[in-house]
Design a protein around this motif. Structure first.
Motif, short mmCIF file in Angstrom:
data_model
loop_
_atom_site.label_atom_id
_atom_site.label_comp_id
_atom_site.label_asym_id
_atom_site.label_seq_id
_atom_site.Cartn_x
_atom_site.Cartn_y
_atom_site.Cartn_z
N ARG A 1 13.55 69.28 40.46
CA ARG A 1 13.87 68.02 39.80
C ARG A 1 14.71 68.33 38.57
O ARG A 1 14.42 69.29 37.86
CB ARG A 1 12.55 67.32 39.42
CG ARG A 1 12.78 65.98 38.77
CD ARG A 1 11.58 65.07 38.67
NE ARG A 1 12.14 63.76 38.39
CZ ARG A 1 11.47 62.64 38.27
NH1 ARG A 1 10.17 62.64 38.42
NH2 ARG A 1 12.07 61.50 38.01
N VAL A 2 15.74 67.50 38.31
CA VAL A 2 16.44 67.60 37.03
C VAL A 2 16.14 66.33 36.26
O VAL A 2 15.79 65.32 36.85
CB VAL A 2 17.99 67.75 37.16
CG1 VAL A 2 18.37 69.17 37.45
CG2 VAL A 2 18.56 66.80 38.18
N GLY A 3 16.29 66.38 34.98
CA GLY A 3 15.99 65.19 34.18
C GLY A 3 14.49 65.07 34.00
O GLY A 3 13.72 65.94 34.42
N GLY B 1 29.66 59.08 40.83
CA GLY B 1 29.99 60.44 40.38
C GLY B 1 28.78 61.21 39.89
O GLY B 1 28.92 62.35 39.44
N ASN B 2 27.59 60.62 39.97
CA ASN B 2 26.37 61.35 39.58
C ASN B 2 25.96 62.36 40.65
O ASN B 2 25.25 63.32 40.37
CB ASN B 2 25.21 60.37 39.31
CG ASN B 2 25.00 59.35 40.42
OD1 ASN B 2 25.82 59.21 41.30
ND2 ASN B 2 23.89 58.63 40.35
N ALA B 3 26.41 62.13 41.87
CA ALA B 3 26.09 63.08 42.95
C ALA B 3 26.96 64.31 42.78
O ALA B 3 27.95 64.27 42.05
CB ALA B 3 26.38 62.44 44.29
N PHE C 1 12.26 56.90 35.69
CA PHE C 1 13.06 58.14 35.77
C PHE C 1 13.74 58.24 37.13
O PHE C 1 13.43 59.12 37.94
CB PHE C 1 12.17 59.35 35.47
CG PHE C 1 11.54 59.26 34.11
CD1 PHE C 1 12.30 59.52 32.97
CD2 PHE C 1 10.23 58.88 33.95
CE1 PHE C 1 11.75 59.41 31.71
CE2 PHE C 1 9.66 58.77 32.70
CZ PHE C 1 10.43 59.03 31.57
N VAL C 2 14.61 57.30 37.36
CA VAL C 2 15.27 57.15 38.67
C VAL C 2 16.75 56.90 38.43
O VAL C 2 17.18 56.74 37.29
CB VAL C 2 14.66 55.96 39.44
CG1 VAL C 2 13.23 56.25 39.84
CG2 VAL C 2 14.74 54.66 38.63
N THR C 3 17.50 56.81 39.51
CA THR C 3 18.89 56.40 39.37
C THR C 3 18.96 54.88 39.55
O THR C 3 17.93 54.23 39.72
CB THR C 3 19.80 57.18 40.34
OG1 THR C 3 21.16 56.93 39.98
CG2 THR C 3 19.56 56.81 41.80
N SER C 4 20.16 54.31 39.53
CA SER C 4 20.26 52.85 39.53
C SER C 4 20.64 52.27 40.88
O SER C 4 21.12 51.15 40.97
CB SER C 4 21.25 52.41 38.46
OG SER C 4 20.80 52.83 37.20
#
Ligand code: IMP
Length: 429
Positions: A273-275, A40-42, A238-241
């Motif tokens: 970029r976000v985050g 659900g992060n997308a 700083f990445v996703t999992s």
């Protein structure tokens, strides 16, 4: 002839490249659309019958009843979010959805989201996650304590595992003196309700997709996030999992390594970029503000304003190497209209050294210097062009420069949100 008739759509930057629109474009000719990672992060919005739908989990082919939509084993599934999305479609009269959920996919429970938020609050240096429970759910998967879709249908196992998980999380909260207690009964009750609602979607999706490939059905693999957010090849930490690369598809779907016939890298005409995290071509001035407003550069999942940067060739070379791009699709080209001079970052240097790749260390990456070329912009409205040849001279030159510097053919570009505003340079699929 390629063995299979498949295409992978991946983001080549830090996500939000406009993959939803491009996936939707190709989804109308696909037999299968397969989401292979993330959860659900997308987020992307799709216009259907003049109505805007925000999708986070459901694959982009969901509006087309001829397309079989798959959430594979590599996806982490927030049951509540999924049911809300399905409900939203039903309310809009889209009842007949063709959805298949892997029995091996892991579940994101509400406690994963709470832990995600708590971890962010307690980090000295935050990652800027979407707080959708992605990291904690994948952590449980790797720690071999995760709960999978199939487990929902084994009463004793589900009860035992959920209890064990919740007790462990509550022990951690207590040890960390965090005033929070997850309620087992509530979570269990919800799981039982949800399993009934999704039971007719659950399948062995590895077998389903493999059979489709063998029959030479058109299979589209839909990536979420972007290559630079890859757990292994992104700008760690700083990445996703998960891994948005097309190289991760065989594992994340359960199909042979030679399953991907071509990979289209969706690439913004600039970069966002976000985050948190390094962003060498980032800039903040009147031009970036204009790009943010014209390009509506605010997160679909979180609403956060996105950071803006010039086109960065090194990112695309990296994506090409780690994810095997056969072509790139440039999105949001129209957003650059009216900017007098456009910069393209062609490489990085540290001191005297030109770097051949992105440094593994985020700290070193923060210190790279970018070398730019400057190209003249264009003022003509390009939103109605129908082919590459209709573009103003300088817009053509911009695309040609991207192709020459990255070494990847630009096979498509888009000049607006509508389907007819996506223009093929080469016939792709
Ligand atoms: P998570 O995936 O929620 O754990 O967030 C980790 C990082 O990935 C954060 O920097 C997020 O902003 C970023 N991220 C996750 N999903 C997306 C996306 O779909 N688009 C852009 N950035 C994303």
């Amino acid at each position: 002839m390629k063995k299979y008739n498949s295409i992978a759509i991946v983001g080549t930057q830090w996500g939000d490249e406009g993959k939803g629109k491009i996936t939707n474009y190709f989804a109308s000719r696909a037999d299968y659309v397969v989401r292979y990672q993330g959860g659900g992060n997308a987020g992307h919005s799709i216009i259907y019958n003049n109505e805007r739908f925000g999708l986070h989990l459901l694959p982009s082919g969901i509006f087309n009843t001829n397309v079989k939509n798959v959430l594979s084993n590599g996806v982490v599934i927030d049951l509540k979010g999924l049911l809300n999305e399905i409900e939203g479609l039903k309310k809009a009269g889209i009842v007949d959805i063709s959805l298949f959920i892997s029995d091996r996919a892991h579940i994101v429970f509400p406690y994963h989201k709470e832990i995600d938020a708590l971890q962010e609050e307690n980090r000295k240096s935050t990652i800027g996650t979407t707080k959708q429970g992605i990291g904690p759910a994948y952590t449980d998967k790797v720690a071999r304590i995760g709960i999978r879709i199939i487990d929902l249908y084994d009463d004793d196992y589900l009860k035992e595992k959920l209890q064990e998980n919740i007790e462990e999380k509550n022990r951690i909260f207590k040890a960390m003196k965090i005033d929070k207690k997850i309620d087992f009964e509530e979570t269990y009750k919800f799981a039982l309700e949800a399993r009934e609602k999704i039971k007719h979607y659950v399948v062995d999706s590895s077998l389903l997709v493999f059979k489709a490939l063998e029959k030479r059905k058109k299979v589209l693999f839909e990536g979420a996030q972007g290559i630079l957010l890859c757990l292994d090849h992104g700008t760690y930490p700083f990445v996703t999992s998960s891994s948005p690369t097309s190289s991760s598809i065989p594992l994340n779907v359960g199909i042979p390594s030679y399953s991907i016939s071509q990979t289209i890298g969706v690439t913004k005409a600039y970069v966002t970029r976000v985050g948190k995290g390094a962003f060498p071509t980032e800039f903040e001035n009147e031009i970036s503000k204009k790009i943010r407003e014209v390009g509506k550069e605010y997160g679909t999942t979180t609403g956060r304003a996105r950071r803006i940067g010039w086109f960065d060739v090194t990112l695309i070379k990296h994506a090409k190497r780690v994810s095997g791009l056969t072509g790139i699709s440039i999105t949001l080209l129209d957003v650059l209209t009216g900017i007098k001079e456009l910069k393209i970052g062609i490489n990085y240097t540290i001191g005297e050294h030109i770097l051949e790749s992105i440094p593994a260390s985020e700290r070193i990456y923060n210190d790279v210097k970018v070398n730019y070329v400057i190209l003249p912009g264009w003022n003509e409205n390009i939103s109605k062009v129908k082919s590459f040849y209709d573009l103003p001279k300088n817009a053509k030159k911009y695309l040609e420069a991207i192709e020459n510097y990255t070494g990847v053919p630009v096979v498509q570009f888009s000049v607006g949100p509508k389907k007819e505003q996506t223009i093929n340079i080469e016939n792709i699929w």
